[in-house]
Motif scaffolding. Structure first.
Motif, PDB file in Angstrom:
ATOM      1  N   ASN A 118      38.929  84.696  36.038  1.00 47.27           N
ATOM      2  CA  ASN A 118      37.732  85.385  36.534  1.00 47.27           C
ATOM      3  C   ASN A 118      37.750  85.494  38.054  1.00 47.27           C
ATOM      4  OD1 ASN A 118      37.034  85.267  33.850  1.00 47.27           O
ATOM      5  ND2 ASN A 118      35.016  84.351  34.182  1.00 47.27           N
ATOM      6  N   ASP A 119      38.218  84.435  38.713  1.00 45.94           N
ATOM      7  CA  ASP A 119      38.306  84.447  40.177  1.00 45.94           C
ATOM      8  C   ASP A 119      39.352  85.454  40.639  1.00 45.94           C
ATOM      9  OD1 ASP A 119      37.574  83.017  42.785  1.00 45.94           O
ATOM     10  OD2 ASP A 119      39.756  82.825  42.773  1.00 45.94           O
ATOM     11  N   LEU A 120      40.491  85.510  39.946  1.00 40.80           N
ATOM     12  CA  LEU A 120      41.521  86.492  40.297  1.00 40.80           C
ATOM     13  C   LEU A 120      40.986  87.906  40.106  1.00 40.80           C
ATOM     14  CD1 LEU A 120      44.362  87.365  41.073  1.00 40.80           C
ATOM     15  CD2 LEU A 120      45.070  86.981  38.694  1.00 40.80           C
ATOM     16  N   ALA A 121      40.259  88.130  39.001  1.00 45.89           N
ATOM     17  CA  ALA A 121      39.688  89.459  38.751  1.00 45.89           C
ATOM     18  C   ALA A 121      38.737  89.863  39.878  1.00 45.89           C
ATOM     19  CB  ALA A 121      38.963  89.465  37.410  1.00 45.89           C
ATOM     20  N   ALA A 122      37.921  88.919  40.345  1.00 45.25           N
ATOM     21  CA  ALA A 122      36.991  89.215  41.443  1.00 45.25           C
ATOM     22  C   ALA A 122      37.748  89.584  42.706  1.00 45.25           C
ATOM     23  CB  ALA A 122      36.080  88.014  41.677  1.00 45.25           C
ATOM     24  N   TRP A 123      38.827  88.862  42.998  1.00 38.12           N
ATOM     25  CA  TRP A 123      39.639  89.170  44.186  1.00 38.12           C
ATOM     26  C   TRP A 123      40.235  90.573  44.072  1.00 38.12           C
ATOM     27  CZ3 TRP A 123      44.890  90.177  45.044  1.00 38.12           C
ATOM     28  CH2 TRP A 123      45.311  90.109  46.372  1.00 38.12           C
ATOM     29  N   LEU A 124      40.693  90.922  42.883  1.00 35.27           N
ATOM     30  CA  LEU A 124      41.285  92.242  42.670  1.00 35.27           C
ATOM     31  C   LEU A 124      40.242  93.350  42.817  1.00 35.27           C
ATOM     32  CD1 LEU A 124      43.492  91.332  39.592  1.00 35.27           C
ATOM     33  CD2 LEU A 124      44.372  92.082  41.807  1.00 35.27           C
ATOM     34  N   LEU A 125      39.051  93.117  42.305  1.00 36.64           N
ATOM     35  CA  LEU A 125      37.996  94.133  42.352  1.00 36.64           C
ATOM     36  C   LEU A 125      37.446  94.332  43.763  1.00 36.64           C
ATOM     37  CD1 LEU A 125      36.238  93.199  39.016  1.00 36.64           C
ATOM     38  CD2 LEU A 125      37.320  95.407  39.527  1.00 36.64           C
ATOM     39  N   GLY A 126      37.501  93.273  44.573  1.00 36.92           N
ATOM     40  CA  GLY A 126      37.143  93.411  45.982  1.00 36.92           C
ATOM     41  C   GLY A 126      35.679  93.228  46.291  1.00 36.92           C
ATOM     42  N   SER A 127      35.214  93.923  47.297  1.00 38.20           N
ATOM     43  CA  SER A 127      33.877  93.733  47.845  1.00 38.20           C
ATOM     44  C   SER A 127      32.792  93.819  46.772  1.00 38.20           C
ATOM     45  CB  SER A 127      33.622  94.794  48.924  1.00 38.20           C
ATOM     46  OG  SER A 127      32.321  94.667  49.461  1.00 38.20           O
ATOM     47  N   GLY A 128      31.868  92.869  46.832  1.00 39.37           N
ATOM     48  CA  GLY A 128      30.745  92.858  45.903  1.00 39.37           C
ATOM     49  C   GLY A 128      30.998  92.079  44.629  1.00 39.37           C
ATOM     50  N   TRP A 129      32.223  91.580  44.468  1.00 40.65           N
ATOM     51  CA  TRP A 129      32.565  90.843  43.252  1.00 40.65           C
ATOM     52  C   TRP A 129      32.874  89.391  43.571  1.00 40.65           C
ATOM     53  CZ3 TRP A 129      32.489  92.616  38.236  1.00 40.65           C
ATOM     54  CH2 TRP A 129      32.290  93.987  38.066  1.00 40.65           C
ATOM     55  N   ASP A 130      32.447  88.509  42.695  1.00 41.82           N
ATOM     56  CA  ASP A 130      32.860  87.110  42.716  1.00 41.82           C
ATOM     57  C   ASP A 130      32.981  86.643  41.270  1.00 41.82           C
ATOM     58  OD1 ASP A 130      30.237  86.719  41.836  1.00 41.82           O
ATOM     59  OD2 ASP A 130      29.538  85.941  43.759  1.00 41.82           O
ATOM     60  N   ALA A 131      33.455  85.419  41.082  1.00 45.38           N
ATOM     61  CA  ALA A 131      33.677  84.917  39.717  1.00 45.38           C
ATOM     62  C   ALA A 131      32.384  84.911  38.912  1.00 45.38           C
ATOM     63  CB  ALA A 131      34.291  83.519  39.767  1.00 45.38           C
ATOM     64  N   ARG A 132      31.261  84.672  39.584  1.00 42.01           N
ATOM     65  CA  ARG A 132      29.970  84.654  38.891  1.00 42.01           C
ATOM     66  C   ARG A 132      29.640  86.030  38.318  1.00 42.01           C
ATOM     67  NH1 ARG A 132      24.645  85.535  40.521  1.00 42.01           N
ATOM     68  NH2 ARG A 132      23.079  84.418  39.292  1.00 42.01           N
ATOM     69  N   ARG A 133      29.846  87.070  39.111  1.00 37.31           N
ATOM     70  CA  ARG A 133      29.550  88.416  38.615  1.00 37.31           C
ATOM     71  C   ARG A 133      30.494  88.801  37.474  1.00 37.31           C
ATOM     72  NH1 ARG A 133      29.661  94.246  41.879  1.00 37.31           N
ATOM     73  NH2 ARG A 133      29.157  95.505  40.035  1.00 37.31           N
ATOM     74  N   VAL A 134      31.770  88.400  37.584  1.00 38.88           N
ATOM     75  CA  VAL A 134      32.720  88.648  36.499  1.00 38.88           C
ATOM     76  C   VAL A 134      32.233  87.964  35.222  1.00 38.88           C
ATOM     77  CG1 VAL A 134      35.065  88.188  35.670  1.00 38.88           C
ATOM     78  CG2 VAL A 134      34.699  89.015  38.012  1.00 38.88           C
ATOM     79  N   GLY A 135      31.779  86.719  35.360  1.00 43.62           N
ATOM     80  CA  GLY A 135      31.249  85.987  34.215  1.00 43.62           C
ATOM     81  C   GLY A 135      30.037  86.667  33.597  1.00 43.62           C
ATOM     82  N   GLN A 136      29.206  87.276  34.422  1.00 40.91           N
ATOM     83  CA  GLN A 136      28.033  87.982  33.922  1.00 40.91           C
ATOM     84  C   GLN A 136      28.437  89.214  33.112  1.00 40.91           C
ATOM     85  OE1 GLN A 136      25.970  88.622  37.649  1.00 40.91           O
ATOM     86  NE2 GLN A 136      24.704  86.780  37.409  1.00 40.91           N
TER      87      GLN A 136
END
Length: 360
Positions: free
Chosen positions: A283-301
């Motif tokens: 989830n953290d890697l996905a947030a890094w890939l998605l960039g601005s406005g994303w973090d692991a919490r938002r991915v989890g949501q």
């Protein structure tokens, strides 16, 4: 420090020259005995110090002390870390095995890695992802530095992860899994012969060439006809891809993803998959890939909605899967990893303590 970057080949060349000089000077001393540890004294300790000085894990000024002290423990731990071993600070079986390999062995290993790296023609991006297969590790690189590092599970020797250069284009939330034909033939078919309820328990459906769902009972699973169908696992709990897949189109049809078998991340040897790469903290890697406005919490949501969703990555990120059993980081530190796929030497390579818990 990145495992793989534009300077990798030059640094490996420098390492080869350094080890060639060690060979001309007579090679490494005899490997120390298993069990040598803090409190020991004598010739075995002196030989160990000589070896660690040669590989720059111990300062030259520490070479001639026959006693095992705290600084020697630190040096042994450094050696173990560079070789991808558990950092015990003493000579265990695996540490001795690595120390018993000759400098000529290391020169051959370095040479094969130079060949593999030299065959890759990569224009390194400002942001890219590296999977070093023998390390079972993922790095997210940004501006020449490791922004994120993750433990991974990669292909087992009979299903090796390939070397790949691709582009990450999207994040698939709550993905379905289309079972590869090789797994249908070798595993699904035999499962169904033994247990006709297997597909329903795994929430897998059978689809024919027209896209219609087929009753599994109508198929002769003992024949080769099963390979004429598509088998797809529904998204959600128990899906073999977990709750997230990183989309990276490539001719080998491999990708990085989550997994329901997270306990395997705690294994010393993490070679369990059918070729894809499972990422701890995906989830953290996905947030890094998605960039601005994303973090692991938002991915989890997004995952928590339970809905299938494909989120495009605004600035696509290159990804490189490499097979580097020897590499030198930009700070000049040499690292070695086991040749799990026998690409360096071709002889039987055993992965100690490996137990395949979940083959997917």
């Amino acid at each position: 420090m990145p495992t793989f970057d534009a300077g990798s080949l030059d640094r490996l060349n420098g390492l080869s020259q350094y080890y060639a000089q060690i060979a001309r000077n007579g090679g490494f001393p005899a490997a120390p005995p298993v069990g040598l540890s803090a409190g020991a004294t004598g010739s075995a300790v002196l030989a160990l110090r000589q070896r660690l000085v040669m590989e720059k894990d111990l300062p030259e000024a520490e070479r001639d002390n026959p006693k095992w002290d705290a600084r020697l423990t630190t040096a042994v731990s450094r050696f173990q870390q560079r070789y991808g071993l558990q950092s015990t600070g003493k000579i265990d079986e695996r540490t001795r095995t690595q120390m018993a390999l000759s400098v000529q062995h290391r020169l051959i290993q370095i040479g094969h890695n130079m060949e593999r790296v030299g065959a890759r023609f990569i224009d390194f991006n400002r942001r890219y992802v590296v999977v070093n297969i023998p390390s079972a590790q993922v790095e997210a690189i940004e501006n020449g530095e490791v922004a994120r590092r993750y433990i991974a599970v990669v292909g087992r020797p009979q299903n090796p992860s390939p070397e790949v250069d691709a582009t990450i284009s999207a994040i698939n939330f709550n993905p379905t899994w289309t079972v590869p034909q090789s797994i249908i033939k070798k595993e699904i078919g035999p499962h169904m012969v033994r247990d006709p309820s297997y597909l329903s328990r795994q929430r897998m459906s059978v689809i024919d060439g027209s896209g219609r769902t087929v009753d599994p009972k109508s198929i002769d699973w003992s024949s080769g006809k099963a390979a004429n169908y598509t088998i797809r696992q529904a998204y959600g709990a128990g899906n073999s891809l977990g709750q997230l897949r990183i989309q990276m189109p490539n001719s080998d049809s491999v990708y990085m993803h989550d997994t329901p078998s997270k306990r395997l991340f705690g294994s010393v040897d993490r070679f369990f998959s059918h070729g894809c790469v499972r990422v701890q903290g995906v989830n953290d890697l996905a947030a890094w890939l998605l960039g601005s406005g994303w973090d692991a919490r938002r991915v989890g949501q997004e995952i928590a909605t339970g809905a299938r969703k494909d989120q495009a990555i605004p600035d696509r990120v290159p990804v490189h899967w490499v097979y580097m059993t020897a590499y030198v980081t930009p700070d000049g530190t040499a690292h070695f990893r086991p040749d799990v796929y026998n690409l360096d030497f071709g002889s039987a390579s055993r992965i100690a303590d490996a137990q395949v818990v979940n083959p997917y």
